[in-house]
Design a protein around this motif. Sequence first.
Motif, PDB file in Angstrom:
ATOM      1  N   GLU A 251      -1.786  -6.134   1.446  1.00 12.79           N
ATOM      2  CA  GLU A 251      -3.113  -5.792   0.964  1.00 12.79           C
ATOM      3  C   GLU A 251      -3.648  -4.554   1.719  1.00 12.79           C
ATOM      4  O   GLU A 251      -3.138  -4.210   2.775  1.00 12.79           O
ATOM      5  N   GLY A 252      -4.636  -3.891   1.165  1.00 13.50           N
ATOM      6  CA  GLY A 252      -5.190  -2.714   1.833  1.00 13.50           C
ATOM      7  C   GLY A 252      -4.662  -1.422   1.242  1.00 13.50           C
ATOM      8  O   GLY A 252      -4.512  -1.277   0.016  1.00 13.50           O
ATOM      9  N   ASP A 253      -4.345  -0.456   2.118  1.00 16.96           N
ATOM     10  CA  ASP A 253      -3.994   0.893   1.665  1.00 16.96           C
ATOM     11  C   ASP A 253      -2.728   0.944   0.810  1.00 16.96           C
ATOM     12  O   ASP A 253      -2.618   1.770  -0.094  1.00 16.96           O
ATOM     13  N   ALA A 254      -1.748   0.082   1.102  1.00 15.02           N
ATOM     14  CA  ALA A 254      -0.521   0.072   0.292  1.00 15.02           C
ATOM     15  C   ALA A 254      -0.835  -0.304  -1.149  1.00 15.02           C
ATOM     16  O   ALA A 254      -0.318   0.305  -2.099  1.00 15.02           O
TER      17      ALA A 254
ATOM     18  N   LEU B  93       8.546   3.126   0.442  1.00 12.11           N
ATOM     19  CA  LEU B  93       7.576   4.146   0.834  1.00 12.11           C
ATOM     20  C   LEU B  93       6.673   3.566   1.922  1.00 12.11           C
ATOM     21  O   LEU B  93       5.894   2.637   1.664  1.00 12.11           O
ATOM     22  N   LEU B  94       6.797   4.099   3.142  1.00 10.44           N
ATOM     23  CA  LEU B  94       5.950   3.687   4.253  1.00 10.44           C
ATOM     24  C   LEU B  94       4.775   4.644   4.370  1.00 10.44           C
ATOM     25  O   LEU B  94       4.946   5.864   4.317  1.00 10.44           O
ATOM     26  N   LEU B  95       3.597   4.099   4.532  1.00 13.05           N
ATOM     27  CA  LEU B  95       2.441   4.965   4.720  1.00 13.05           C
ATOM     28  C   LEU B  95       2.520   5.675   6.066  1.00 13.05           C
ATOM     29  O   LEU B  95       2.096   6.819   6.195  1.00 13.05           O
ATOM     30  N   ARG B  96       3.084   4.977   7.055  1.00 13.87           N
ATOM     31  CA  ARG B  96       3.323   5.587   8.373  1.00 13.87           C
ATOM     32  C   ARG B  96       4.724   5.199   8.823  1.00 13.87           C
ATOM     33  O   ARG B  96       5.070   4.013   8.824  1.00 13.87           O
ATOM     34  N   TYR B  97       5.519   6.175   9.212  1.00 12.91           N
ATOM     35  CA  TYR B  97       6.910   5.931   9.577  1.00 12.91           C
ATOM     36  C   TYR B  97       6.975   5.436  11.027  1.00 12.91           C
ATOM     37  O   TYR B  97       7.146   6.208  11.967  1.00 12.91           O
ATOM     38  N   GLU B  98       6.793   4.129  11.189  1.00  8.61           N
ATOM     39  CA  GLU B  98       6.842   3.540  12.520  1.00  8.61           C
ATOM     40  C   GLU B  98       7.134   2.051  12.405  1.00  8.61           C
ATOM     41  O   GLU B  98       6.904   1.444  11.358  1.00  8.61           O
TER      42      GLU B  98
ATOM     43  N   SER C 245      -2.033   1.363  -6.869  1.00 10.07           N
ATOM     44  CA  SER C 245      -2.962   1.364  -8.017  1.00 10.07           C
ATOM     45  C   SER C 245      -3.182   2.767  -8.570  1.00 10.07           C
ATOM     46  O   SER C 245      -3.494   2.934  -9.747  1.00 10.07           O
ATOM     47  N   TYR C 246      -3.013   3.796  -7.719  1.00  7.41           N
ATOM     48  CA  TYR C 246      -3.153   5.185  -8.166  1.00  7.41           C
ATOM     49  C   TYR C 246      -1.974   5.663  -9.019  1.00  7.41           C
ATOM     50  O   TYR C 246      -2.138   6.496  -9.904  1.00  7.41           O
ATOM     51  N   LEU C 247      -0.777   5.186  -8.687  1.00  9.96           N
ATOM     52  CA  LEU C 247       0.446   5.811  -9.183  1.00  9.96           C
ATOM     53  C   LEU C 247       0.681   5.549 -10.672  1.00  9.96           C
ATOM     54  O   LEU C 247       0.530   4.421 -11.156  1.00  9.96           O
TER      55      LEU C 247
ATOM     56  N   LEU D  21     -10.271  -3.456   2.329  1.00  8.04           N
ATOM     57  CA  LEU D  21     -10.894  -2.551   1.363  1.00  8.04           C
ATOM     58  C   LEU D  21     -12.280  -3.078   1.006  1.00  8.04           C
ATOM     59  O   LEU D  21     -12.513  -4.294   1.019  1.00  8.04           O
ATOM     60  N   PRO D  22     -13.205  -2.189   0.663  1.00  6.42           N
ATOM     61  CA  PRO D  22     -14.494  -2.665   0.138  1.00  6.42           C
ATOM     62  C   PRO D  22     -14.261  -3.550  -1.079  1.00  6.42           C
ATOM     63  O   PRO D  22     -13.326  -3.321  -1.854  1.00  6.42           O
ATOM     64  N   ARG D  23     -15.106  -4.555  -1.263  1.00  8.41           N
ATOM     65  CA  ARG D  23     -14.862  -5.547  -2.319  1.00  8.41           C
ATOM     66  C   ARG D  23     -14.752  -4.914  -3.709  1.00  8.41           C
ATOM     67  O   ARG D  23     -13.903  -5.312  -4.513  1.00  8.41           O
ATOM     68  N   ALA D  24     -15.580  -3.916  -3.998  1.00 11.16           N
ATOM     69  CA  ALA D  24     -15.526  -3.287  -5.318  1.00 11.16           C
ATOM     70  C   ALA D  24     -14.206  -2.553  -5.519  1.00 11.16           C
ATOM     71  O   ALA D  24     -13.608  -2.607  -6.606  1.00 11.16           O
TER      72      ALA D  24
END
Length: 373
Positions: free
Chosen positions: A107-110, A38-43, A115-117, A137-140
């Motif tokens: 790390e980051g958005d991926a 799963l790519l967040l952006r297809y590029e 973590s949501y899924l 990402l913000p530390r919290a």
Amino acid sequence: MKKKVLFLMETLEGGGAEKVLVNILNHLDEAKYEITLLLLRYEGVYLSTLPSYIKVKYLLGPEPTGFLRRGIIYSLKKRWYSLILAKAWLANVLIPDYFDVGVSFLEGDASLLLSYLNGPRKKIAWVHIDLERHHTLPRAVEKAVYEKMDEVVCVSEGVKQSVLNLHPALESNISVIYNPIDTSYIAAKGKESIKVGDGLNVLAIGRLLNSQKAFDLLLAAHRQNIAAGMNYHLTILGEGSDRVALEKYIQEHQLGSYTSLLGFQDNPYPYITGSDLFVMSSRYEGYPVVLVEAMTLGKAIISTACTGPKEALNDGEFGYLVPINDVQALAKGIKTLLEDQGVRECYANLSKHRADIFSFKRSMGDVEHLLDT
């Protein structure tokens, strides 16, 4: 029955983490794993190198052509993309599938999305950078994301320590797996030798992003040496948002005859083979894949003493280390290694010896063990 594995990645642009992921995907056993990427952006330049049995999905498709379409449609899609990353319930509506394992490989958005899924039974997050020096990402939020993971995998001991310094509660489920480096593939692809320009060749490879790779610092050190009368050629391979700034610096300081920005290369290994010295000027690195690749091809290394290179070179035992953000020290180090062939050859021999510890088979075995348990 095949194990269902979901990998999440932002893009497949030409960075080290992206290259490592594609390498792993190409070597995982198709008979054992049913893999979805799963790519967040297809590029990305590595899209064409994925094995055919990988199922590729994406949140945000390629940017449309044409000014009007790009301006309206893509803007709406980006808002939708941002909404998915802000709403866990929406992410689960769009990605409801069950997986035995979910792996965020950056790390980051991926990692945030994983973590949501609710679908993946086991969640694994890879960390490629020194989190104390750089975070997206913000530390919290970062803390909450990693605490939802069953395993956190770091690409070096230094990266692991940076994570634990920030989030000590992760100690029981954190480990280190060095990035798999396929030495036989590198040796085969590096049989040809490409030299650029006149004199000795100095090579750097990486995304043209000065905030991390510090090519601005490298060019300043290069300018200092050329102004002092040295005659060698610096080649930088890679693309990125700071290309224009780097080109402007080269032009303003009359470095064009001594410097080449050759963009991203599908096969950089002949350039490594043809070089006399490999330089890494980074402000931070987690595990420098390209540095280890250069060591595999027996190149003398000079690098800043940030986390990954410092560990790979064992605190300077196997390469020449200089302080981070120190133009004078970097210029002096390059000068020393170019002017003293004996020292350069010594470091080249040490590189070959050190590269032996980065076992492709062992790292791939560790990856598979993580997926299987």
